[in-house]
Design an enzyme around this catalytic site. Structure first.
Site: not given
Ligand code: PSU
Ligand code: MN
Length: 307
Positions: A28, A162
């Site tokens: 990603e 996370k």
């Molecule tokens: N994992 C990480 N850092 C990030 C993300 C994931 O270590 O920045 C990002 C990924 O792209 C994940 C997103 O899909 O955060 C999720 O964001 P949201 O909670 O807005 O869906």
């Protein structure tokens, strides 16, 4: 109407790997544009690609550029995503207008899964998936990553969800939507910066071949959707739960006080936790992503050998 394939553009290395049936790992790009500061983000993006190549697989970092979904980027494009304030965080709902407007798009786990599936790539890697946020009962903030895992058939190698999230509710959501959570060499769900969240996983796999067999069984049964392959951070890099939990709680309070909402929440929390831990969380983040890349490459190779 154009077909999805008309909107995909493969890097030469990835096109060659596809033709030869070699193992490919999708990466990603939101983690580059919004997950880490420059220059660590671009540096990490290059390192994880090198780790995947060293395992004999081919990396395919995914982003949207010039109206095309790009499967595999050049070094200059990784740098652009790391530096450009114009790079947008692109999840499922954002893909149409970012493609149509030819803007710079960095794909989240959800959008990367969509693009990987279109490109026939079965394995992707990230740091941690998005999930159900703390306080979601009032904010309704649930990452589109979870819904994507329910519907798109890609295995996502990560260090769990996370830890800024509500991990219990995230697991409940995944269960409801039939998404297997597989612990890689562990019976416990990792908590991103720490090895153990205190919650269990649905199944444990100790080798890449074990994981590949679970993926193969799921999709052979016609069970559409992804899998979470949860790989704990190596212990020498882990941050003690107590210390990180303290920083997370402060970051969540700050986000609420400042009225941070929508797609800005996750980048804000990661940035705050990094500041509050004096950069230690970023160091752990880099270490866990590297470790995930290595494991993802091995799983992709095992899966390619099976199918
Ligand atoms: N994992 C990480 N850092 C990030 C993300 C994931 O270590 O920045 C990002 C990924 O792209 C994940 C997103 O899909 O955060 C999720 O964001 P949201 O909670 O807005 O869906
Ligand atoms: Mn959200």
């Amino acid at each position: 109407m154009a077909k999805p394939q008309d909107l995909l553009e493969f890097a030469p290395e990835v096109a060659a790997a596809r033709a030869a049936g070699r193992a490919i790992v999708a990466l990603e790009s939101t983690i580059i544009s919004h997950g880490m500061p420059y220059p660590q983000n671009a540096q990490t993006a290059r390192e994880v690609e090198a780790i995947i190549r060293a395992q004999g697989a081919v990396p395919a970092t995914i982003a949207v550029l010039d109206g095309k979904i790009r499967i595999g980027l050049t070094d200059a494009e990784l740098e652009l995503l790391g530096r450009s304030p114009e790079a947008l965080k692109v999840s499922r709902r954002d893909l149409p207008f970012v493609v149509a407007s030819h803007k710079i798009g960095a794909t989240t786990v959800a959008a990367t899964m969509i693009c990987a599936a279109l490109a026939d790539i079965a394995v992707m890697v990230t740091g941690g998936i998005g999930g159900v946020h703390r306080g979601a009962e009032t904010s309704f903030d649930i990452s589109a990553d979870l819904q994507e895992l329910a519907r798109t058939s890609v295995a996502v190698v990560c260090a769990g969800a996370k830890a800024v999230l509500d991990l219990r509710l995230t697991l409940e959501y995944l269960e409801t939507h039939g998404v297997p959570v597989v612990g890689y060499g562990t019976d416990h769900l990792p908590a991103f910066w720490s090895r153990d969240s205190g919650f269990g996983v649905d199944a444990r796999a100790d080798t890449p071949a074990d994981v590949a067999r679970i993926m193969h069984a799921k999709w052979s049964l016609g069970l559409v959707g992804g899998l979470v392959i949860a790989n704990p951070i190596p212990d020498r890099f882990e941050l003690p739960r107590q210390r990180i939990e303290h920083a997370i709680e402060a970051a969540v309070r700050d986000a609420q006080a400042q009225g941070i909402a929508g797609k800005a929440v996750t980048p804000f929390l990661l940035g705050r936790v990094n500041a509050l831990t004096g950069g230690d969380s970023l160091e752990a983040n880099v270490a866990l992503v590297r470790n995930n890349a290595m494991v993802a490459a091995k799983i992709a190779a095992a899966y390619a050998a099976l199918s």
